[in-house]
Design an enzyme around this catalytic site. Sequence first.
Site, PDB file in Angstrom:
ATOM      1  N   ASP A 143       0.874  -1.196   0.000  1.00  0.00           N
ATOM      2  CA  ASP A 143       0.000   0.000   0.000  1.00  0.00           C
ATOM      3  C   ASP A 143       0.890   1.218   0.000  1.00  0.00           C
ATOM      4  O   ASP A 143       1.989   1.187   0.535  1.00  0.00           O
ATOM      5  CB  ASP A 143      -0.928   0.023   1.208  1.00  0.00           C
ATOM      6  CG  ASP A 143      -2.226   0.805   0.957  1.00  0.00           C
ATOM      7  OD1 ASP A 143      -2.341   1.525  -0.051  1.00  0.00           O
ATOM      8  OD2 ASP A 143      -3.119   0.700   1.795  1.00  0.00           O
ATOM      9  N   THR A 144       0.335   2.259  -0.387  1.00  0.00           N
ATOM     10  CA  THR A 144       1.076   3.478  -0.656  1.00  0.00           C
ATOM     11  C   THR A 144       0.406   4.649   0.034  1.00  0.00           C
ATOM     12  O   THR A 144      -0.792   4.627   0.274  1.00  0.00           O
ATOM     13  CB  THR A 144       1.110   3.710  -2.181  1.00  0.00           C
ATOM     14  OG1 THR A 144       1.711   2.584  -2.794  1.00  0.00           O
ATOM     15  CG2 THR A 144       1.864   4.965  -2.559  1.00  0.00           C
ATOM     16  N   ILE A 145       1.180   5.696   0.334  1.00  0.00           N
ATOM     17  CA  ILE A 145       0.568   6.957   0.750  1.00  0.00           C
ATOM     18  C   ILE A 145       0.937   8.024  -0.271  1.00  0.00           C
ATOM     19  O   ILE A 145       2.018   8.000  -0.855  1.00  0.00           O
ATOM     20  CB  ILE A 145       0.994   7.394   2.176  1.00  0.00           C
ATOM     21  CG1 ILE A 145       2.515   7.594   2.294  1.00  0.00           C
ATOM     22  CG2 ILE A 145       0.488   6.410   3.201  1.00  0.00           C
ATOM     23  CD1 ILE A 145       2.987   9.004   2.096  1.00  0.00           C
TER      24      ILE A 145
END
Length: 568
Positions: free
Chosen positions: A375-377
């Site tokens: 997952d990424t921000i």
Amino acid sequence: MLLVPMLLVPMLSLAPSLQAADRITGRDFATRSEVIAPHAMAATSHPLATQIALDVMRRGGSAVDAAIAANAALGLMEPTGSGMGGDLFAIVWDPKTGKLLGYNGSGRSPKSLTLDYFEKQGLKDIPPLGPLPVSVPGAVDGWFALHQRFGSLPMKDVLAPAIRYAREGHPVAETIAYYWARSVPRLSPYPGFKEQFTVDGRAPRTGELWKNPNLADTLQKIADGGRDAFYKGDIARTIGAYFQANGGFLSYEDLAAHQGEWVEPVSTSYRGYDVWELPPNGQGIAALQMLNVLEGYDFSKIAYGSPEHVHLFVEAKKLAFADRARWYADPAFQPAPVARLISKAYADQRRKLISSDKPLREVQPGTPAELDQGDTIYLTTADSNGMMVSLIQSNYRGMGSGMAPPGLGFILQDRGEMFVLRRGHPNTYAPGKRPFQTIIPAFITKDGKPFASFGLMGGAMQPQGHVQIVMNLVDFGMNLQEAGDAPRIQHENDTEPTGQNTAMSDGGVVQLENGFPYETIRALMDKGHHVEWALGPYGGYQAIRRDPQSGVYFGASESRKDGQAAGY
């Protein structure tokens, strides 16, 4: 990050039947107004990180200082999508020079790990978890490179808020608690994870106070000792010893040799707006390729959410992603013909493959002759001097590899999973090579001035999301908040630049978020599209727009995440 459909979270649905139309626009999907402020703006996926960014700018920090402070805090507050064990990319608008600058903060594979090793182990793909997919983390290097060029406050002051929250604790947000709980069963077997990222073997619950004193200590060492404290000091030695003891290959020498790089962003024009991305090893130019194809259609006569809109979008995506699978890789090993790929002439050629009546079942990449040769921000900040930062950072699959060195408080990324274990492919594994990257920041300028800094995380959804945001703003007249809240399209099952998927042969799958009319779904199926409903894999969006006359900032953070846009 590789997103998994969130089938258990109906609150994220945007179905028109479940909410009243917006009182101003009349659109069913509008969730709230844009945030508007005169001096500074921050938009992140966590309200506390947004407030940290604003506080930094109030104390005289630049937008870069604010972005670093927010990113450091998100490593604590949203470890499901970020952390100093991952990579970083950024685009910065420099108001002094009136130019955009890009930074590629992605790390390389271990020098001692070879393709022969994988072949001798009988592996056809690099495992998603454990020690083998781990590459050098580039985030901390990215912080210091950005800070050296554009920082105003000392790094000690920039990292202080994250350190304080790590020691004193913060209440875990709802969406993050959900993903954390999904990660714990998968990652608990790996050494150091359960001890540092669970509460008695479980994930922290929504609203529960979470502390990470190990992370606080690591951040303090970096604040005191600078970049080399991470890459050449005790932190690097701890990481090297940990992997040596646990069947891994990442070494102290790999960390000590790391260096990110400043790169020139690349762009294409779209109906009078210039859209900017970073070149490979990332996938940003896929968005530019899609926009070039879509520019050939008159969307003033094609309604948002109509069968024509969705069909043309999906077909343009198939064309771009065929090239993505063939050409996008570390340019130090396999230079891509970027200028040709994002040219209007090439788009004109590829557009001829699209039929208005039926979907493409399979797509071949452009040939060398044509081309001249999760997952990424995501966060964005803007300050009172006009500097704007578009920054994305990730551990790749959720919380990364699961490998958490003792006493450090962070997990190493599993970005090396993106390599191909097939000789002759541009993205074939090699020692000291950067893998294909999914994380991409974006920026829009108009008439040579900053228009919007934006991004949308989520694996292969990212270039698709970038295109949808641009179209929503330019073609469909939405404001910044509406552009992010509008129901999204995701097409899946193309050929990938990684080892996990075979070539598309059946046209793939069109996933539509709640909010598209039934008539559109039916018409797409009549054309031959395979349409599915999915709730969760549509990414997370933040954006800031700047009014060129007044300098006023407009901010947006969508309803699918825990985030917040705020300014002063």
